[in-house]
Design a protein around this motif. Structure first.
Motif, short mmCIF file in Angstrom:
data_model
loop_
_atom_site.label_atom_id
_atom_site.label_comp_id
_atom_site.label_asym_id
_atom_site.label_seq_id
_atom_site.Cartn_x
_atom_site.Cartn_y
_atom_site.Cartn_z
N TRP A 49 -31.38 8.91 20.85
CA TRP A 49 -32.46 8.34 21.65
C TRP A 49 -32.62 6.89 21.24
O TRP A 49 -32.44 6.55 20.08
N ARG A 50 -32.96 6.05 22.20
CA ARG A 50 -33.27 4.65 21.91
C ARG A 50 -34.73 4.39 22.23
O ARG A 50 -35.18 4.68 23.33
N ARG A 78 -34.51 13.58 15.90
CA ARG A 78 -33.40 13.40 14.97
C ARG A 78 -32.77 12.02 14.99
O ARG A 78 -32.99 11.23 14.12
N ARG A 79 -31.98 11.71 15.99
CA ARG A 79 -31.29 10.42 16.02
C ARG A 79 -32.02 9.48 16.97
O ARG A 79 -31.88 9.59 18.18
N VAL A 80 -32.77 8.57 16.39
CA VAL A 80 -33.56 7.63 17.18
C VAL A 80 -33.24 6.22 16.70
O VAL A 80 -33.38 5.92 15.53
N VAL A 81 -32.78 5.40 17.62
CA VAL A 81 -32.38 4.04 17.31
C VAL A 81 -33.39 3.06 17.89
O VAL A 81 -33.64 3.07 19.10
N ASP A 101 -32.96 -2.74 10.37
CA ASP A 101 -31.88 -2.03 11.08
C ASP A 101 -32.23 -1.78 12.54
O ASP A 101 -31.95 -0.71 13.09
N VAL A 102 -32.82 -2.77 13.17
CA VAL A 102 -33.17 -2.69 14.59
C VAL A 102 -32.04 -3.32 15.39
O VAL A 102 -31.61 -4.44 15.10
N VAL A 103 -31.55 -2.61 16.40
CA VAL A 103 -30.52 -3.14 17.28
C VAL A 103 -31.17 -4.18 18.19
O VAL A 103 -32.26 -3.94 18.71
N THR A 104 -30.52 -5.31 18.36
CA THR A 104 -31.11 -6.39 19.16
C THR A 104 -30.23 -6.72 20.35
O THR A 104 -29.00 -6.72 20.25
N LEU A 105 -30.86 -7.01 21.47
CA LEU A 105 -30.16 -7.42 22.68
C LEU A 105 -30.82 -8.69 23.24
O LEU A 105 -31.39 -8.66 24.31
N GLU A 116 -25.38 1.00 15.65
CA GLU A 116 -25.74 2.33 16.11
C GLU A 116 -25.40 3.40 15.08
O GLU A 116 -26.11 4.38 14.95
N ALA A 117 -24.29 3.23 14.40
CA ALA A 117 -23.82 4.26 13.48
C ALA A 117 -24.39 4.10 12.08
O ALA A 117 -24.08 4.87 11.19
#
Length: 122
Positions: A49-50, A78-81, A101-105, A116-117
């Protein structure tokens, strides 16, 4: 990197999510700009999930907001990004996002596809 992305709409699916995560956690979902379900392209058996924070100009608080909501949702989903999206960023936004550890766009471009991983999917 991702395939089969599904955005969770309101209505019946929202009720399914409420039952899955519980009422208190669902309130955090309601405060989220977007909650998106996806699978990793390199391993389609891995669903995630994002939690997306959207802002015109991403600042450090946007990354903190996404990370906090991801932590709240993680026990149930469980898997939340955490992900932040914006047309630009402030000077401190990228450094803070990296530390959390936040993904940025920024400008719609992934900064590091390997994020992501890392902590959130592992």
């Amino acid at each position: 990197m991702l395939e089969k992305i599904t955005e969770r709409p309101s209505g019946d699916r929202a009720e399914q999510l409420r039952r899955l995560v519980g009422g208190a956690v669902f309130d955090a979902v309601l405060e989220t700009d977007r909650l998106i379900r996806a699978r990793l392209r390199q391993d389609p058996s891995v669903g995630l999930w994002r939690v997306v924070a959207v802002s015109g100009v991403v600042d450090r608080t946007d990354g903190e907001r996404a990370a906090t909501r991801a932590l709240v949702l993680q026990p149930a989903l469980r898997r939340v990004v955490p992900l932040v999206v914006g047309e630009g960023t402030t000077e401190g936004a990228m450094g803070r996002a990296d530390r959390l550890d936040v993904v940025t766009l920024p400008n719609g471009r992934m900064q590091d596809g390997k994020q992501e991983a890392a902590r959130w999917v592992g």
